[in-house]
Design an enzyme around this catalytic site. Sequence first.
Site, short mmCIF file in Angstrom:
data_model
loop_
_atom_site.label_atom_id
_atom_site.label_comp_id
_atom_site.label_asym_id
_atom_site.label_seq_id
_atom_site.Cartn_x
_atom_site.Cartn_y
_atom_site.Cartn_z
N LYS A 52 48.33 42.66 43.41
CA LYS A 52 47.95 41.38 44.01
C LYS A 52 49.09 40.37 43.89
CE LYS A 52 43.03 42.13 43.19
NZ LYS A 52 41.89 41.95 42.28
N GLN A 96 40.20 38.87 37.02
CA GLN A 96 40.13 40.31 37.30
C GLN A 96 38.95 40.93 36.54
OE1 GLN A 96 42.10 42.08 39.51
NE2 GLN A 96 40.67 43.74 39.10
N ASP A 119 37.65 34.89 45.34
CA ASP A 119 36.91 36.16 45.38
C ASP A 119 35.53 35.99 46.03
OD1 ASP A 119 38.31 38.41 44.59
OD2 ASP A 119 38.02 38.05 42.44
#
Length: 285
Positions: A52, A96, A119
């Site tokens: 990422k 994460q 997200d």
Amino acid sequence: MSMMIDGRAMARALSDRTAASVERLRTSGVDPALAVILVGDNPASDIYVRRKIGECRKAGIRSIEHRLAADCDEVALCDLIDALNADPAVHGILVQLPLPAGIDATRVLDRIDPAKDVDGFHPVNVGRLSTGTRGLVPCTPLGIMMLLDSVIDDYRGLNVVVIGKSNIVGKPVAMLLLEREATVTVTHIETRNLPDIARAADVIVAAAGAPHLVRGYWVKPGAVVIDVGITRVIDHDGTSRIVGDCATHELDHARAVTPVPGGVGPMTIACLLSNTVMAADRMAG
Ligand code: NAD
């Protein structure tokens, strides 16, 4: 032969558009930045985070990495999120997953400012998605819709079967499909007669994490199949490879399918970047 939808090419095109938006924002004094928090030393998470960050760099997005020890205090993690929420130079915050045992992921994710929740997991963004008022949409479902849009113009009345009802893939993609007026059936591990249900579908989105679950006889001729599954399997000779949820070699009669790897995966990361730039754009007013 069915058509292979090239997720890598589509992700590259999206990232190029994102890079152009970054340039545009820079000229107006906004430097889009994503904060990435990694807790613990899960090797798979480490790979995802590196990937990422690497893609952010390519698109010109500044990334700020925060690594915390596996035994870190949930309060310390929440304090870090509070600080990032308050920092006007940070436009996106990503924690994460999975988090180590002992840390309540729901409490942590709920702490993120919904405007920086790239997200799309915060309840405010989930609520917006389910009421059709767009907030930040989870990256994998967003990528799935873009892949589908490359082969479908009009979803009205199409029968779509989603396999898997997770909060990060199955449920949000079902919401997005409903918004397009598809008739959506969400299935899961307890669903009875899944092959029969799948066989009635114009579109199948397989997100179960069950290798080669979707067999050729589950798919009607001309259907579009999106394979979200990623399972690492070890072969007899000790080599490992990634396997999807669909027996793609049995799907020649489908209209279009996504490969694994090279389908949904690259789009997920590209959508993370585009969400970050969208968040920066909205914050800039
Ligand atoms: P999850 O484990 O949270 O949910 C899996 C869902 O599938 C559950 O609802 C379960 O009931 C259902 N399921 C499991 N086995 C089934 C079966 N045999 N028949 C019918 N339903 C079944 O998983 P998730 O986080 O939604 O991820 C699903 C898969 O997608 C995993 O392989 C994951 O690695 C992959 N994934 C890929 C990306 C990407 O970017 N490509 C992103 C997220 C998840």
